[in-house]
Scaffold this motif. Structure first.
Motif, PDB file in Angstrom:
ATOM      1  N   TYR A  39      33.256  34.355  43.507  1.00  0.00           N
ATOM      2  CA  TYR A  39      34.185  35.105  42.666  1.00  0.00           C
ATOM      3  C   TYR A  39      34.198  36.512  42.882  1.00  0.00           C
ATOM      4  CZ  TYR A  39      36.578  37.646  39.163  1.00  0.00           C
ATOM      5  OH  TYR A  39      37.283  38.616  38.297  1.00  0.00           O
ATOM      6  N   ASN A  40      35.329  37.024  43.467  1.00  0.00           N
ATOM      7  CA  ASN A  40      35.338  38.574  43.685  1.00  0.00           C
ATOM      8  C   ASN A  40      36.544  38.991  42.873  1.00  0.00           C
ATOM      9  OD1 ASN A  40      34.556  41.065  44.565  1.00  0.00           O
ATOM     10  ND2 ASN A  40      35.901  40.751  46.361  1.00  0.00           N
ATOM     11  N   GLY A  41      36.283  39.941  41.932  1.00  0.00           N
ATOM     12  CA  GLY A  41      37.572  40.442  41.088  1.00  0.00           C
ATOM     13  C   GLY A  41      38.005  41.757  41.741  1.00  0.00           C
ATOM     14  N   THR A  42      39.375  41.810  41.722  1.00  0.00           N
ATOM     15  CA  THR A  42      40.169  42.924  42.347  1.00  0.00           C
ATOM     16  C   THR A  42      41.033  43.832  41.132  1.00  0.00           C
ATOM     17  OG1 THR A  42      42.200  41.610  42.871  1.00  0.00           O
ATOM     18  CG2 THR A  42      40.435  41.770  44.454  1.00  0.00           C
ATOM     19  N   PHE A  43      41.477  45.005  41.274  1.00  0.00           N
ATOM     20  CA  PHE A  43      41.713  45.597  40.130  1.00  0.00           C
ATOM     21  C   PHE A  43      43.166  46.310  40.618  1.00  0.00           C
ATOM     22  CE2 PHE A  43      37.381  45.555  39.461  1.00  0.00           C
ATOM     23  CZ  PHE A  43      37.182  45.379  38.241  1.00  0.00           C
ATOM     24  N   ASP A  44      43.689  45.821  41.474  1.00  0.00           N
ATOM     25  CA  ASP A  44      45.228  46.590  42.006  1.00  0.00           C
ATOM     26  C   ASP A  44      46.118  45.821  41.084  1.00  0.00           C
ATOM     27  OD1 ASP A  44      47.319  47.696  42.979  1.00  0.00           O
ATOM     28  OD2 ASP A  44      47.140  46.739  44.918  1.00  0.00           O
ATOM     29  N   LEU A  45      46.379  46.165  39.840  1.00  0.00           N
ATOM     30  CA  LEU A  45      47.150  45.366  38.986  1.00  0.00           C
ATOM     31  C   LEU A  45      48.575  45.495  39.101  1.00  0.00           C
ATOM     32  CD1 LEU A  45      47.527  43.691  36.365  1.00  0.00           C
ATOM     33  CD2 LEU A  45      47.342  45.703  34.897  1.00  0.00           C
ATOM     34  N   ALA A  46      49.038  46.946  39.347  1.00  0.00           N
ATOM     35  CA  ALA A  46      50.196  47.048  39.813  1.00  0.00           C
ATOM     36  C   ALA A  46      50.851  46.327  41.203  1.00  0.00           C
ATOM     37  CB  ALA A  46      50.368  48.622  40.000  1.00  0.00           C
TER      38      ALA A  46
ATOM     39  N   PHE B 264      40.817  40.748  38.238  1.00  0.00           N
ATOM     40  CA  PHE B 264      39.637  41.015  37.205  1.00  0.00           C
ATOM     41  C   PHE B 264      39.772  40.316  35.924  1.00  0.00           C
ATOM     42  CE2 PHE B 264      42.438  44.308  35.977  1.00  0.00           C
ATOM     43  CZ  PHE B 264      42.166  44.467  34.669  1.00  0.00           C
ATOM     44  N   MET B 265      41.189  40.276  35.524  1.00  0.00           N
ATOM     45  CA  MET B 265      41.264  39.647  34.223  1.00  0.00           C
ATOM     46  C   MET B 265      41.188  38.228  34.010  1.00  0.00           C
ATOM     47  SD  MET B 265      45.219  40.419  33.304  1.00  0.00           S
ATOM     48  CE  MET B 265      45.318  42.179  33.861  1.00  0.00           C
ATOM     49  N   LEU B 266      41.354  37.541  35.368  1.00  0.00           N
ATOM     50  CA  LEU B 266      41.443  35.990  35.323  1.00  0.00           C
ATOM     51  C   LEU B 266      40.482  35.217  34.726  1.00  0.00           C
ATOM     52  CD1 LEU B 266      43.871  34.147  36.349  1.00  0.00           C
ATOM     53  CD2 LEU B 266      42.421  33.636  38.350  1.00  0.00           C
ATOM     54  N   PRO B 267      39.139  35.639  34.940  1.00  0.00           N
ATOM     55  CA  PRO B 267      38.055  34.726  34.213  1.00  0.00           C
ATOM     56  C   PRO B 267      38.252  34.824  32.743  1.00  0.00           C
ATOM     57  CG  PRO B 267      37.155  36.164  35.934  1.00  0.00           C
ATOM     58  CD  PRO B 267      38.492  36.521  35.830  1.00  0.00           C
ATOM     59  N   ILE B 268      38.665  35.883  31.946  1.00  0.00           N
ATOM     60  CA  ILE B 268      38.578  35.937  30.490  1.00  0.00           C
ATOM     61  C   ILE B 268      39.761  34.977  30.058  1.00  0.00           C
ATOM     62  CG2 ILE B 268      39.783  37.993  30.119  1.00  0.00           C
ATOM     63  CD1 ILE B 268      37.804  38.528  28.080  1.00  0.00           C
ATOM     64  N   LEU B 269      41.133  35.111  30.912  1.00  0.00           N
ATOM     65  CA  LEU B 269      42.106  34.431  30.612  1.00  0.00           C
ATOM     66  C   LEU B 269      41.926  32.792  30.710  1.00  0.00           C
ATOM     67  CD1 LEU B 269      44.897  36.680  32.011  1.00  0.00           C
ATOM     68  CD2 LEU B 269      44.319  36.571  29.489  1.00  0.00           C
ATOM     69  N   ILE B 270      41.259  32.636  31.820  1.00  0.00           N
ATOM     70  CA  ILE B 270      40.759  30.993  31.957  1.00  0.00           C
ATOM     71  C   ILE B 270      40.040  30.660  30.947  1.00  0.00           C
ATOM     72  CG2 ILE B 270      39.636  29.637  33.537  1.00  0.00           C
ATOM     73  CD1 ILE B 270      40.368  31.175  36.009  1.00  0.00           C
ATOM     74  N   TYR B 271      39.025  31.331  30.609  1.00  0.00           N
ATOM     75  CA  TYR B 271      38.090  30.880  29.473  1.00  0.00           C
ATOM     76  C   TYR B 271      38.695  30.620  28.176  1.00  0.00           C
ATOM     77  CZ  TYR B 271      34.385  31.133  26.068  1.00  0.00           C
ATOM     78  OH  TYR B 271      33.598  31.005  24.956  1.00  0.00           O
ATOM     79  N   LEU B 272      39.568  31.740  27.646  1.00  0.00           N
ATOM     80  CA  LEU B 272      40.105  31.648  26.389  1.00  0.00           C
ATOM     81  C   LEU B 272      41.366  30.525  26.615  1.00  0.00           C
ATOM     82  CD1 LEU B 272      40.608  35.259  25.761  1.00  0.00           C
ATOM     83  CD2 LEU B 272      39.309  33.706  24.646  1.00  0.00           C
ATOM     84  N   PHE B 273      42.085  30.252  27.536  1.00  0.00           N
ATOM     85  CA  PHE B 273      43.152  29.182  27.655  1.00  0.00           C
ATOM     86  C   PHE B 273      42.505  27.749  27.914  1.00  0.00           C
ATOM     87  CE2 PHE B 273      45.963  32.869  28.424  1.00  0.00           C
ATOM     88  CZ  PHE B 273      47.264  32.260  27.481  1.00  0.00           C
TER      89      PHE B 273
END
Length: 728
Positions: free
Chosen positions: A391-398, A587-596
């Motif tokens: 896993y590699n997180g990216t930060f280009d939210l826009a 970058f936010m996907l892991p925490i969303l996966i965890y919670l859902f």
């Protein structure tokens, strides 16, 4: 308790329906208007260096500005610009200035320094009033600039395009609105069709829409707005789309739990109203426990360091509570006033007991070979989990939250090609005197040289801008890589180290800019992983323990759900990074996966494990209990899991990378939770653990009630334990 609630709702069904309609209208009509935050920096606490640097910039350089928008000029034929084109650009900039567009403070004409080396592109930075950045006026100002600029460029050889933060806010809002509509429509159609097919009924497919989307959704939105204003919470643009699927998906799940049991009680001979009351009594605890697990998982996000998750968590928690309450009151009230034949029309065999041969076959397989089933299903989860290591997180939210053909994204790509990749959003090193005295300019050249020597830095201005009082200097640093890339964030890490270590005597440094914000978001996420995950897990573990009256089963249930999380993250990593070729996922996907996945995956485990416990208490052996639990609970879990996975899958239709990644991850995670964990892994493990799974309770003691004495029949079924999946 839930049986009493069921009888209360049945006796006062019309009053309950009227109360919900009146409350929904009152809440929705009176709720305050909330504006979503689009500035990444606004989600960070003030103790992070990027925020401190921003505050320092505003104090020391009040007249300077980070461009809120960037006007990009190029020839229509793509050739290098000549003198006549530069004259046209100057006239366009002057024309925009003369328009005196509200909230536009300054437009800097494109000059030699803001022209690309190949002469094909030129930039005109635009300052917009910072007070508008968290309001709709920010994007509206960008729209006026874009429309007026294109009008002024009409008839010339020059093309005018608008990029930067304001343009991204505008494009993101337009994309979000279109995505929300697509997601809502697709989810609605899926629910109506799938529920209708399950019950072979038109009305049954529409009832979840009435309960969740028409009544619960507006009420939840209103309460979220009240809570956001009362507790000064942030709001995030991704909330609206996620909220649609959560409310409708979870609401449909709870409706299925109720409708399956309602139909079963009708088949058992209850009249319509008694069947509704008994259905609430038998599934009420399961719905409440499932909703409690989801609510806890979301609510814990209030502990996050990031305003984005502080906004998302409480909002979704409120939505789940409202949806669960509607499922336990409004849905039964509607079933109580609508004739059963109408609910299941035009189906003609709804009163006939189906054989459920497929689920009986699954149950027999688990009964005969629980070890093999546990190893096989656990092996699938472990194999998929291995992908999470890459896993590699990216930060280009826009860039990830809107299509690449949006104008602001086109401008961003051209900036990367025509200028230094970091030119669109330079980093800044602010050097400040500790004593409050003036800085020594003699030290500037040497300090700038050290900053410029950092690997990954394209250039560092040797002559910084100095504040009027002479106590602060701003060194502009251009990075070689795009500001939101992982390479830029790694460069920023080393830049900070050098900036702090090499400061001239008597000074201190703060590193700011967009890349610094992303670096600090990364640090905040690491903090959240260590805090939010364990607390959410412990609270869900507690809910499971109270639901099952056991200290053994909750542990392996949580272990299985944890495997579901890593398997979902691993699958997403393999698909998007290894197969699709993306350099990373959001970058936010892991925490969303965890919670859902943890929360909703626990829902399906609650349904199956409670049925396992019920069957064991009726005198069946652990393996027989596994067979019967899958035979009777399997159809409910399969239907609920399929609908929720399909609902999350609609995010993949939104047309941007983030929604594609989120939709796949959530849908695949739900499939794993329902069809691997709940159908195979959990019942197989429970069959292997045996009666010890219910220790120290009496769940595995044939004929034992809650207090160890012989059970008595009652509205809650055998032993007073609410049943969780209807016998079909």
């Amino acid at each position: 308790m839930f049986h009493r609630l069921g009888h209360f709702v049945v006796r006062r069904a019309w009053w309950v329906i009227a109360a919900w309609v009146v409350a929904m209208i009152a809440i929705a009509a009176s709720a305050p208007k909330i504006t979503a935050q689009t500035d990444e920096a606004s989600f960070l606490p003030k103790h992070y260096e990027s925020i401190q640097a921003s505050v320092l910039q505003e104090k020391a350089f009040p007249a300077s500005f980070t461009p809120s928008a960037l006007a990009l000029f190029e020839r229509n034929d793509g050739a290098p610009m000549d003198a006549s084109d530069k004259d046209a650009m100057a006239k366009i900039v002057q024309g925009l200035t003369d328009k005196k567009i509200e909230h536009v403070e300054k437009i800097i004409p494109a000059g030699e320094q803001s022209t690309s080396k190949d002469g094909k592109y030129a930039l005109a930075p635009i300052a917009i009033d910072k007070a508008t950045q968290q309001s709709d006026e920010f994007g509206e100002t960008a729209k006026k600039l874009r429309d007026e600029g294109k009008a002024l460029a009409s008839g010339t050889n020059v093309k005018f395009q608008l990029g930067g933060a304001a343009a991204q806010a505008l494009d993101q809002k337009e994309s979000s609105g279109a995505a929300d509509a697509v997601i809502a429509l697709a989810t609605l159609v899926l629910v109506v069709i799938i529920v209708g097919i399950i019950f072979r009924s038109v009305l049954a497919g529409l009832l979840p829409i009435v309960v969740s989307l028409i009544i619960a959704m507006p009420a939840a939105n209103g309460l979220i707005a009240y809570a956001t204003k009362a507790f000064n919470l942030e709001s995030t643009p991704v909330l609206s789309a996620i909220l649609i699927v959560v409310v409708l998906g979870v609401g449909t799940d709870y409706f299925l739990f109720l409708a399956f049991r309602y139909r079963e009680r009708l088949r058992a001979g209850d009249d319509r109203k008694e069947a509704v009351a008994n259905a609430v009594g038998r599934v009420g605890e399961a719905i409440a426990s499932a909703a409690g697990a989801v609510t806890v998982a979301f609510a814990v996000l209030i502990l996050s360091s990031l305003g984005m998750f502080k906004a998302l968590g409480p909002a979704l928690a409120i939505a789940v509570v409202v949806t669960a309450f509607a499922s336990l009151t409004l849905a039964p009230a509607l079933l109580a006033v609508i004739p059963a034949r109408a609910v299941f029309w035009p189906g003609k065999k709804w009163m006939n007991e189906p054989k459920d041969a497929r689920f009986l076959a699954l149950g027999r397989m688990v009964q005969k070979r629980p070890a093999l089933v546990a190893v096989a299903s656990g092996g699938v989860l472990l194999a998929l989990s291995a992908g999470a290591l890459g896993y590699n997180g990216t930060f280009d939210l826009a860039g990830s939250s809107m299509p690449k053909d949006k104008e602001s994204m086109v401008v961003q790509d051209k900036l990367v090609n025509g200028f230094s990749a970091g030119a669109a959003d330079p980093s800044h090193v602010y050097l400040t005197s500790k004593s409050g005295g003036k800085l020594d300019p003699a030290a500037f050249d040497g300090y700038a040289a050290k900053l410029g020597a950092v690997p990954g830095v394209a250039s560092a201005a040797p002559k910084p801008q100095v504040s009027e009082d002479g106590t602060t200097a701003d060194f502009t640093v251009l990075l070689k890589n795009e500001p939101s890339s992982n390479e830029a964030i790694e460069t920023l890490t080393e830049l900070r180290d050098v900036a702090h270590a090499q400061v001239p005597s008597g000074t201190e440094a703060k590193v700011g800019g967009l890349t610094a914000v992303y670096k600090d978001i990364n640090l905040a996420m690491s903090h959240d992983y260590k805090l939010v995950f364990p607390i959410a897990g412990l609270l869900i573990l507690l809910i499971l323990g109270l639901q099952l009256r056991s200290v053994v089963a909750p542990w392996y249930l949580m272990a299985s759900v944890g495997l579901g999380f890593t398997a979902t993250l691993g699958s997403s990593t393999l698909l998007f990074q290894n197969i699709k070729g993306e350099h990373g996922i959001m970058f936010m996907l892991p925490i969303l996966i965890y919670l859902f996945v943890v929360a909703i995956g626990t829902d399906y485990n609650i349904l199956i494990i409670a049925r396992l416990r019920e069957e064991a208490r009726e005198g069946r052996s652990p393996r027989e209990a596994a067979r019967e639990a899958l035979r009777h609970g399997g159809p409910t879990v399969a239907a609920a899991g399929f609908i929720l996975a399909a609902s999350f899958g609609t995010f993949m239709l939104a047309g941007n990378i983030f929604m594609l990644e989120f939709g796949f991850a959530m849908a695949f995670g739900i499939i794993l939770a329902a069809f691997v964990m709940a159908m195979f892994f959990t019942p197989a493990l429970t069959a292997l653990v045996g009666r010890a799974a219910w220790w120290p309770g009496h769940g595995g003691d044939p004929g034992a009630g809650h207090d160890g004495h012989a059970p008595v029949g009652g509205p809650h079924g055998a032993h007073g334990l609410p049943e969780t999946a209807g016998r079909r």
